[in-house]
Structure formats: C-alpha cells, structure tokens
Motif scaffolding. Structure first.
Motif, PDB file in Angstrom:
ATOM      1  N   ILE A 171     -62.449  37.456 -49.870  1.00 44.55           N
ATOM      2  CA  ILE A 171     -62.868  38.476 -48.916  1.00 44.55           C
ATOM      3  C   ILE A 171     -61.613  39.059 -48.284  1.00 44.55           C
ATOM      4  O   ILE A 171     -60.825  38.343 -47.658  1.00 44.55           O
ATOM      5  CB  ILE A 171     -63.800  37.902 -47.832  1.00 44.55           C
ATOM      6  N   GLU A 179     -73.026  39.174 -42.442  1.00 46.64           N
ATOM      7  CA  GLU A 179     -72.721  39.970 -43.633  1.00 46.64           C
ATOM      8  C   GLU A 179     -71.871  39.231 -44.650  1.00 46.64           C
ATOM      9  O   GLU A 179     -71.572  39.766 -45.708  1.00 46.64           O
ATOM     10  CB  GLU A 179     -72.017  41.267 -43.226  1.00 46.64           C
ATOM     11  N   LEU A 180     -71.458  38.003 -44.348  1.00 42.10           N
ATOM     12  CA  LEU A 180     -70.642  37.262 -45.294  1.00 42.10           C
ATOM     13  C   LEU A 180     -71.461  36.906 -46.522  1.00 42.10           C
ATOM     14  O   LEU A 180     -72.648  36.600 -46.411  1.00 42.10           O
ATOM     15  CB  LEU A 180     -70.074  36.005 -44.646  1.00 42.10           C
ATOM     16  N   SER A 216     -60.420  41.693 -45.588  1.00 44.99           N
ATOM     17  CA  SER A 216     -60.847  42.496 -44.443  1.00 44.99           C
ATOM     18  C   SER A 216     -59.826  43.588 -44.152  1.00 44.99           C
ATOM     19  O   SER A 216     -58.620  43.361 -44.252  1.00 44.99           O
ATOM     20  CB  SER A 216     -60.995  41.599 -43.217  1.00 44.99           C
ATOM     21  N   TRP A 219     -65.718  41.406 -40.065  1.00 45.14           N
ATOM     22  CA  TRP A 219     -66.910  40.973 -40.800  1.00 45.14           C
ATOM     23  C   TRP A 219     -67.803  40.139 -39.899  1.00 45.14           C
ATOM     24  O   TRP A 219     -67.428  39.028 -39.525  1.00 45.14           O
ATOM     25  CB  TRP A 219     -66.496  40.134 -42.007  1.00 45.14           C
ATOM     26  N   GLN A 275     -62.175  47.025 -39.438  1.00 43.33           N
ATOM     27  CA  GLN A 275     -63.291  46.213 -39.902  1.00 43.33           C
ATOM     28  C   GLN A 275     -63.180  44.775 -39.397  1.00 43.33           C
ATOM     29  O   GLN A 275     -62.127  44.170 -39.471  1.00 43.33           O
ATOM     30  CB  GLN A 275     -63.255  46.223 -41.429  1.00 43.33           C
TER      31      GLN A 275
END
Length: 147
Positions: A113, A138-139, A115, A134, A132
């Motif tokens: 991921i 939404e993970l 960001s 997270w 952004q």
C-alpha cells in the motif's frame, strides 16, 4: 520519541500479541538515505506468522524475499505530487516510479500500500495527486459492517 514511549521501527521489529495470536511488525531504513536490514523482521518468525513491514520507499518491494512479507506500508511518492493522469510524474529517486506511484499493488505474496500522504517535497503544490490518508475501513481485506 523514545522518551514518549514510541518504538522506532528503523531496522527493528516487534511482536504484537493478543492471546495466542501474534503479528510481526517491523521496518527498514530508507532505501536512498539509509541501510535496510530485514533480518530483525525475519528473526524468530514462522511460515504462518502475519508480517507487516513499514518503509518509506516503495521500491524496496523489489528486494523483498518472495512470500515472506504479507503487507508493506509505504509512502515516498506523494502520488507523484504533480502528475498527468498517472502517466507522467516528475523524476524522483527510484527505478520503478510508476509501478509504485500510489494505491494497492500485489507483488508475489505481498500486498503493498503506497499512500500519497499529506506532505510535499519542494514547492507546496499538488496537481492530480491529492493528499491522502487511508481510513482503516478502506484497507484491503478489512471487513466493515453493512458491506
């Protein structure tokens, strides 16, 4: 940070435990300005341990041993900071810049991921690369009520 009880993950790892369950959380130094030592992350782990690695530079994913790290969290790219629809971004250190520009990437058995973060480098502007953070809901793989 140490005086406040914050544990640095720079080339360090620790176990997060609850009952008989455990998660290995670790980090490595920055790819362009520091040394990366993954050994503390891998020491004492087994095949079924959940492994989460934090690093600044997403290109480090290219150096990971296959199927050892389950989740890698990183930033560095700022989503390009100035981007033309994700197809062009200004140069920054790293060879795989568009591959790890932003979002969720699957590389072997590792979910990465990247960001965009909330900061900038150089001029404090962003074009087509919104800041952004997270939210946990939404993970990837996160189950939320009503979904």
């Amino acid at each position: 940070m140490a005086d406040a009880g914050v544990v640095s993950l720079d080339n360090h790892a620790l176990w997060i435990t609850r009952g008989n369950s455990r998660i290995r959380l670790g980090g490595v130094g920055d790819l362009t300005t520091d040394v990366q030592d993954l050994r503390p992350m891998l020491e004492g782990t087994g095949r079924y341990d959940l492994m989460i690695l934090v690093t600044h530079h997403p290109d480090y994913a290219e150096s990971l041993p296959r199927d050892k790290i389950d989740l890698m969290l990183c930033g560095h790219t700022h989503g390009g900071q100035v981007s033309f629809r994700g197809k062009w971004v200004p140069p920054w250190p790293g060879s795989a810049k568009l591959k790890y520009l932003t979002g969720v990437i699957h590389e072997g058995g590792t979910t990465i991921i990247v960001s965009n973060g909330i900061g900038t480098v150089g001029p404090p502007i962003r074009i087509c690369a919104a800041p952004q953070i997270w939210p946990a809901a939404e993970l990837p793989g996160k189950k939320t009520e009503g979904r």
